[in-house]
Motif scaffolding. Sequence first.
Motif, PDB file in Angstrom:
ATOM      1  N   THR A  48       7.322  65.161  34.927  1.00  0.00           N
ATOM      2  CA  THR A  48       7.123  65.337  33.484  1.00  0.00           C
ATOM      3  C   THR A  48       8.211  66.289  32.993  1.00  0.00           C
ATOM      4  N   PRO A  49       8.959  65.911  31.971  1.00  0.00           N
ATOM      5  CA  PRO A  49       9.977  66.850  31.475  1.00  0.00           C
ATOM      6  C   PRO A  49       9.294  68.077  30.877  1.00  0.00           C
ATOM      7  N   ILE A  50       9.757  69.275  31.241  1.00  0.00           N
ATOM      8  CA  ILE A  50       9.124  70.480  30.688  1.00  0.00           C
ATOM      9  C   ILE A  50      10.133  71.298  29.886  1.00  0.00           C
ATOM     10  N   SER A  51       9.618  71.898  28.825  1.00  0.00           N
ATOM     11  CA  SER A  51      10.490  72.684  27.936  1.00  0.00           C
ATOM     12  C   SER A  51      10.749  74.066  28.511  1.00  0.00           C
ATOM     13  N   THR A  52      11.666  74.766  27.884  1.00  0.00           N
ATOM     14  CA  THR A  52      11.882  76.173  28.245  1.00  0.00           C
ATOM     15  C   THR A  52      10.637  76.949  27.811  1.00  0.00           C
ATOM     16  N   MET A  53      10.456  78.140  28.336  1.00  0.00           N
ATOM     17  CA  MET A  53       9.272  78.929  27.967  1.00  0.00           C
ATOM     18  C   MET A  53       9.289  79.260  26.474  1.00  0.00           C
ATOM     19  N   ALA A  54      10.468  79.570  25.942  1.00  0.00           N
ATOM     20  CA  ALA A  54      10.531  79.896  24.509  1.00  0.00           C
ATOM     21  C   ALA A  54      10.027  78.713  23.677  1.00  0.00           C
ATOM     22  N   LYS A  55      10.454  77.509  24.056  1.00  0.00           N
ATOM     23  CA  LYS A  55      10.022  76.311  23.296  1.00  0.00           C
ATOM     24  C   LYS A  55       8.532  76.032  23.497  1.00  0.00           C
ATOM     25  N   ARG A  56       8.051  76.299  24.720  1.00  0.00           N
ATOM     26  CA  ARG A  56       6.624  76.073  24.993  1.00  0.00           C
ATOM     27  C   ARG A  56       5.763  76.970  24.093  1.00  0.00           C
ATOM     28  N   VAL A  57       6.138  78.243  24.055  1.00  0.00           N
ATOM     29  CA  VAL A  57       5.351  79.211  23.286  1.00  0.00           C
ATOM     30  C   VAL A  57       5.383  78.846  21.797  1.00  0.00           C
ATOM     31  N   GLU A  58       6.576  78.425  21.347  1.00  0.00           N
ATOM     32  CA  GLU A  58       6.755  78.023  19.943  1.00  0.00           C
ATOM     33  C   GLU A  58       5.881  76.797  19.632  1.00  0.00           C
ATOM     34  N   ALA A  59       5.846  75.838  20.572  1.00  0.00           N
ATOM     35  CA  ALA A  59       5.054  74.623  20.363  1.00  0.00           C
ATOM     36  C   ALA A  59       3.564  74.948  20.275  1.00  0.00           C
ATOM     37  N   VAL A  60       3.108  75.874  21.099  1.00  0.00           N
ATOM     38  CA  VAL A  60       1.693  76.265  21.060  1.00  0.00           C
ATOM     39  C   VAL A  60       1.366  76.833  19.687  1.00  0.00           C
ATOM     40  N   LYS A  61       2.258  77.675  19.201  1.00  0.00           N
ATOM     41  CA  LYS A  61       2.040  78.314  17.894  1.00  0.00           C
ATOM     42  C   LYS A  61       1.955  77.240  16.800  1.00  0.00           C
ATOM     43  N   LYS A  62       2.905  76.312  16.852  1.00  0.00           N
ATOM     44  CA  LYS A  62       2.983  75.264  15.830  1.00  0.00           C
ATOM     45  C   LYS A  62       1.779  74.312  15.889  1.00  0.00           C
ATOM     46  N   LEU A  63       1.422  73.895  17.107  1.00  0.00           N
ATOM     47  CA  LEU A  63       0.388  72.870  17.253  1.00  0.00           C
ATOM     48  C   LEU A  63      -1.028  73.418  17.188  1.00  0.00           C
ATOM     49  N   THR A  64      -1.211  74.660  17.627  1.00  0.00           N
ATOM     50  CA  THR A  64      -2.582  75.181  17.695  1.00  0.00           C
ATOM     51  C   THR A  64      -2.790  76.459  16.888  1.00  0.00           C
ATOM     52  N   GLY A  65      -1.707  77.067  16.458  1.00  0.00           N
ATOM     53  CA  GLY A  65      -1.828  78.332  15.726  1.00  0.00           C
ATOM     54  C   GLY A  65      -2.076  79.519  16.650  1.00  0.00           C
ATOM     55  N   ARG A  66      -2.132  79.266  17.975  1.00  0.00           N
ATOM     56  CA  ARG A  66      -2.418  80.361  18.930  1.00  0.00           C
ATOM     57  C   ARG A  66      -1.130  80.990  19.437  1.00  0.00           C
ATOM     58  N   LYS A  67      -1.267  82.242  19.873  1.00  0.00           N
ATOM     59  CA  LYS A  67      -0.094  82.982  20.337  1.00  0.00           C
ATOM     60  C   LYS A  67      -0.196  83.206  21.849  1.00  0.00           C
ATOM     61  N   ILE A  68       0.915  82.980  22.550  1.00  0.00           N
ATOM     62  CA  ILE A  68       0.971  83.348  23.972  1.00  0.00           C
ATOM     63  C   ILE A  68       2.133  84.320  24.114  1.00  0.00           C
ATOM     64  N   ASN A  69       1.844  85.459  24.723  1.00  0.00           N
ATOM     65  CA  ASN A  69       2.902  86.454  24.914  1.00  0.00           C
ATOM     66  C   ASN A  69       3.570  86.193  26.268  1.00  0.00           C
ATOM     67  N   PHE A  70       4.910  86.230  26.301  1.00  0.00           N
ATOM     68  CA  PHE A  70       5.603  85.968  27.569  1.00  0.00           C
ATOM     69  C   PHE A  70       6.530  87.115  27.938  1.00  0.00           C
ATOM     70  N   ILE A  71       6.475  87.496  29.212  1.00  0.00           N
ATOM     71  CA  ILE A  71       7.372  88.536  29.735  1.00  0.00           C
ATOM     72  C   ILE A  71       8.173  87.912  30.871  1.00  0.00           C
ATOM     73  N   LYS A  72       9.499  87.899  30.738  1.00  0.00           N
ATOM     74  CA  LYS A  72      10.298  87.397  31.869  1.00  0.00           C
ATOM     75  C   LYS A  72      10.391  88.537  32.877  1.00  0.00           C
ATOM     76  N   GLY A  73       9.828  88.335  34.030  1.00  0.00           N
ATOM     77  CA  GLY A  73       9.817  89.430  35.001  1.00  0.00           C
ATOM     78  C   GLY A  73       9.413  88.946  36.375  1.00  0.00           C
TER      79      GLY A  73
END
Length: 387
Positions: A48-73
């Motif tokens: 399955t093609p997967i997006s970058t984390m930045a795009k994933r988080v953005e898509a969640v916000k757009k599609l569901t209105g929910r926020k996911i916080n991401f830390i690259k670490g």
Amino acid sequence: MRVMIGGIDGYIGWALALHLVSKGHEVSGIDNFYTRKRVKEVGSWSATPISTMAKRVEAVKKLTGRKINFIKGNLTDYDTVKKSIRRFKPDTFIHLGEQRSAPYSMIDVKHAVETQVTNLTSSLNLVYAAKEASPKMHIVKMGTMGEYGTPNVDIPEGFFDIEYNGRKDRLPFPRTAGSWYHWSKIYDTGDMMFANKIWRLSITDVMQGVVYGTRTLEINDERLHTRFDIDEVWGTALNRFCAQAVIGMPLTVYGKGGQTRGFISLTDSVQCLRLAIENPPKEGEYRVFNQFDEPYSVLSLAEHVKSVANNFGLDTQISHTENPRIEAEEHYYNPIHENLKKLGYRRTKMLDEELNDIIRDLTRYKQRIKAKKSKLLPKTNWRKASN
Ligand code: USQ
């Protein structure tokens, strides 16, 4: 609840993040993209093609209105773990951020060492960070059913009552794993039990079976896909069989195929993890959940895939390939799994229904699977010191 996911970019981590935010939990996740890099290292990719984390988080916000916080670490860096916990103050930290492939750990000494150092370091960092920054935080640690091996007796949930030479005790059930990876999970378990003993940390140790599936209730848009590995190193049995069926390749059952394991769908895996999070152990408790839907032999799974694939007009063959692993191909297998059911876990779909969804989803990515066809055949051999 506030939940921090170590390994949020992975197969289960991303699906869990989507599931938790859909239930109103606040989610923050850490990842260093280890799996993305290591899958590339063996020349493969997610079907399955997967997006970058930045795009994933953005898509969640757009599609569901929910926020996911991401830390690259990196969880092998102690300061990253401690600071992330200090800042986010999670009620639960779920640790999925480990090297999770048995074949990867068996490639050669470098990969064996990397597996055990990565896995043990991240777990030790987590218990130390919990002790220093948040001693009441609930730790959910992802372990594996493979820790128990395939003993000729029933497998309890972590502990069993034993009578020996006229004396009785309740002891951890013996662990006998089948790869350096699975041994790393046993050592993790030992470290979790010890951290609980000395510091009274509250820990749920999840012994999970092999996970299968392309989607969960929340993965309903291509932008929200989780990864789906298919190659001989990173893909797991049932998922790989479905990918093989889609491109008309014989299903690679290793040896006789009587190897029996507990399997669980991705939907049910995230359901169980949520139940563990929402129903924490008592303060200072260490508990073990055996997490799987049902045990299946590898051959019976291949037969299920063949039959579901036939409904799609796919002519599927089963090939008994020489087993590259050292494992029993016929054995007794009866693990107990009651603890999660007591918390309300119910299986969502029957196997064939789930296989139907996987094959339908993968058909859309047939060309991506075909492009990695040579990577779907077994190569990493347990008998060799260097592969
Ligand atoms: N197998 C085949 N054909 C294949 C691939 C695998 O017959 O093409 C057999 C293997 O020999 C083995 C069984 O299927 O007997 C399971 O192998 P797997 O590759 O699906 O899973 P495994 O290596 O055990 O590891 C996977 C995950 C790991 C997780 C574990 C759960 O990669 O992260 O911990 O499943 S468990 O198996 O319960 O230990």
